[in-house]
Design a protein around this motif. Structure first.
Motif, PDB file in Angstrom:
ATOM      1  N   LEU A 224       0.909  -1.040  -0.041  1.00  0.00           N
ATOM      2  CA  LEU A 224       0.029   0.166   0.291  1.00  0.00           C
ATOM      3  C   LEU A 224       0.846   1.398  -0.033  1.00  0.00           C
ATOM      4  N   VAL A 225       0.401   2.408  -0.774  1.00  0.00           N
ATOM      5  CA  VAL A 225       1.113   3.637  -0.730  1.00  0.00           C
ATOM      6  C   VAL A 225       0.173   4.454   0.174  1.00  0.00           C
ATOM      7  N   LEU A 226       0.656   5.081   1.263  1.00  0.00           N
ATOM      8  CA  LEU A 226      -0.152   6.049   2.240  1.00  0.00           C
ATOM      9  C   LEU A 226       0.297   7.322   1.951  1.00  0.00           C
ATOM     10  N   LYS A 227      -0.623   8.164   2.179  1.00  0.00           N
ATOM     11  CA  LYS A 227      -0.368   9.383   2.325  1.00  0.00           C
ATOM     12  C   LYS A 227      -1.023  10.089   3.530  1.00  0.00           C
ATOM     13  N   TYR A 228      -0.007  10.762   4.327  1.00  0.00           N
ATOM     14  CA  TYR A 228      -0.412  11.094   5.775  1.00  0.00           C
ATOM     15  C   TYR A 228      -0.125  12.572   6.014  1.00  0.00           C
TER      16      TYR A 228
ATOM     17  N   THR B  52      -3.587   3.629  -1.322  1.00  0.00           N
ATOM     18  CA  THR B  52      -3.713   3.256  -2.652  1.00  0.00           C
ATOM     19  C   THR B  52      -2.938   1.758  -2.502  1.00  0.00           C
ATOM     20  N   LEU B  53      -3.888   0.778  -3.246  1.00  0.00           N
ATOM     21  CA  LEU B  53      -3.254  -0.613  -3.278  1.00  0.00           C
ATOM     22  C   LEU B  53      -2.174  -0.598  -4.613  1.00  0.00           C
ATOM     23  N   ALA B  54      -1.106  -0.832  -4.299  1.00  0.00           N
ATOM     24  CA  ALA B  54       0.107  -0.556  -5.310  1.00  0.00           C
ATOM     25  C   ALA B  54       0.492  -1.982  -6.059  1.00  0.00           C
TER      26      ALA B  54
END
Length: 83
Positions: A6-10, A68-70
Motif C-alpha cells: 500500500l502507498v499511504l499519504k498522511y 492506494t493498493l500498489a
C-alpha cells in the motif's frame, strides 16, 4: 500466501503516530517512509486474519489521507494448478 503493498499519504507532522498505528495492524509493516507524508506498507496474511481485514484496519488509522493498493501477490492459483 497473499502479500500486498500500500502507498499511504498522511499528515507529515503525525508520522510517528501513523507508523505506530500501521504497525499495530496484524501482518502490516512499514517498508519505507519518506518523512514528507508518503509511506509504503507491506501486508502479509497470517494465521487468524486475512489481508482484506488488515487493509480495512490500515484505512482506519488516524491522520491517513489516502491509501492506494500498489501491488498484490497470491500463490493460491499456483496451488490449484498443482493439484
Amino acid at each position: 500466501m497473499k502479500i500486498i503493498s500500500l502507498v499511504l499519504k498522511y499528515f507529515p507532522a503525525r508520522a510517528e503516530q501513523v507508523k505506530a498505528g500501521v504497525e499495530a495492524v496484524a501482518g502490516a509493516a512499514v517498508a519505507h517512509d519518506d518523512g514528507a507524508g508518503r509511506m509504503i506498507v507491506v501486508v502479509e496474511d497470517g494465521e487468524g486474519y486475512a489481508v482484506s481485514d488488515s487493509i480495512i484496519q490500515v484505512h482506519q488509522v488516524a491522520d491517513i489521507m489516502s491509501v492506494t493498493l500498489a501491488y498484490e501477490y497470491s500463490d493460491e492459483a499456483l496451488a490449484l494448478e498443482e493439484v
